[in-house]
Design a protein around this motif. Structure first.
Motif, PDB file in Angstrom:
ATOM      1  N   ALA A 198      16.349  23.427 -15.747  1.00 51.48           N
ATOM      2  CA  ALA A 198      16.517  22.042 -16.200  1.00 51.48           C
ATOM      3  C   ALA A 198      16.558  21.126 -14.976  1.00 51.48           C
ATOM      4  N   THR A 199      15.949  19.957 -15.097  1.00 46.34           N
ATOM      5  CA  THR A 199      16.016  18.974 -14.021  1.00 46.34           C
ATOM      6  C   THR A 199      17.221  18.079 -14.291  1.00 46.34           C
ATOM      7  N   LEU A 200      18.245  18.203 -13.448  1.00 42.54           N
ATOM      8  CA  LEU A 200      19.467  17.418 -13.625  1.00 42.54           C
ATOM      9  C   LEU A 200      19.552  16.330 -12.565  1.00 42.54           C
ATOM     10  N   ARG A 201      20.034  15.181 -12.998  1.00 42.16           N
ATOM     11  CA  ARG A 201      20.277  14.054 -12.090  1.00 42.16           C
ATOM     12  C   ARG A 201      21.758  13.708 -12.162  1.00 42.16           C
ATOM     13  N   ALA A 202      22.288  13.176 -11.074  1.00 43.06           N
ATOM     14  CA  ALA A 202      23.682  12.737 -11.055  1.00 43.06           C
ATOM     15  C   ALA A 202      23.727  11.279 -10.637  1.00 43.06           C
ATOM     16  N   GLY A 203      24.546  10.497 -11.332  1.00 45.07           N
ATOM     17  CA  GLY A 203      24.663   9.091 -10.971  1.00 45.07           C
ATOM     18  C   GLY A 203      25.705   8.364 -11.791  1.00 45.07           C
ATOM     19  N   PHE A 204      25.846   7.100 -11.485  1.00 43.48           N
ATOM     20  CA  PHE A 204      26.866   6.245 -12.088  1.00 43.48           C
ATOM     21  C   PHE A 204      26.205   5.032 -12.731  1.00 43.48           C
ATOM     22  N   HIS A 205      26.773   4.554 -13.817  1.00 44.65           N
ATOM     23  CA  HIS A 205      26.301   3.301 -14.404  1.00 44.65           C
ATOM     24  C   HIS A 205      26.820   2.139 -13.570  1.00 44.65           C
ATOM     25  N   VAL A 257      26.067  13.709 -15.106  1.00 41.45           N
ATOM     26  CA  VAL A 257      25.131  14.758 -14.703  1.00 41.45           C
ATOM     27  C   VAL A 257      24.316  15.021 -15.961  1.00 41.45           C
ATOM     28  N   ILE A 258      23.041  14.647 -15.916  1.00 44.13           N
ATOM     29  CA  ILE A 258      22.242  14.602 -17.139  1.00 44.13           C
ATOM     30  C   ILE A 258      20.838  15.151 -16.886  1.00 44.13           C
TER      31      ILE A 258
END
Length: 195
Positions: A96-103, A115-116
């Protein structure tokens, strides 16, 4: 006072007591053993109760920090631990390609990093705002937040105008150039990318 009257008085008190605001929901969720996937003395990772993709976690501090705008240089090692959790979650989802970040403007109180997975396939993904909050510059990558914190000692807020502009961005697939007319069309299209 009779037991019946005391009970009625108790019921009356309960009905007038204000419920906790929905924006505080993460504080309860991060203590729910059904949702917790990993925790340390400073950080906890939970499953998102309303995932916007097949894989969707939230990484939160144990300390009460409201958002990325409450961070300062003293929080650099905390944020680096967020990154460690992200790396471990990626290992658990090989393929799975996961990205991490904040709104940029979080709707829930308590600092949390998403983490989505990039598939964005979920019945909870319903609106253009949901979509744009993960597929535009409104979603600030983890590494960018960490770098800004190291360089500046704080995180710069986005303007109200930019916030509105990002939320009203035209829909476009995050995996190809397809531009759907509406969310149902986009959601149907996203299945064409699922392996």
């Amino acid at each position: 006072m009779s037991k019946r009257n005391a009970s009625m008085l108790g019921d009356a008190y309960k009905s007038t007591k204000q419920p906790r605001h929905w924006s505080l929901g993460l504080v309860g969720s991060m203590k729910d053993p059904e949702l917790i996937v990993k925790q340390s003395d400073r950080v906890v990772a939970i499953r998102d109760k309303y995932p916007k993709a097949k894989v969707h976690y939230l990484v939160l501090p144990q300390d009460d920090i409201n958002s990325i705008y409450g961070l300062n240089k003293n929080h650099i090692s905390l944020l680096e631990e967020f990154g460690d959790f992200y790396e471990e979650l990626k290992e658990n989802h090989d393929g799975a390609t996961l990205r991490a970040g904040f709104h940029a403007v979080p709707s829930l109180q308590r600092l949390h990093m998403h983490v989505i997975s990039s598939d964005m396939v979920s019945p909870c993904l319903k609106t253009k705002v949901h979509w744009n909050s993960f597929t535009t510059k409104f979603f600030i990558p983890y590494q960018d937040v960490l770098s800004e914190l190291k360089e500046s000692g704080s995180i710069q807020k986005i303007s109200t105008e930019l916030h509105k502009s990002l939320m009203s961005t035209d829909l476009q697939c995050n995996q190809c150039s397809f531009k759907p007319k509406n969310m149902p069309q986009l959601k149907e299209h996203l299945f064409t990318h699922v392996k």
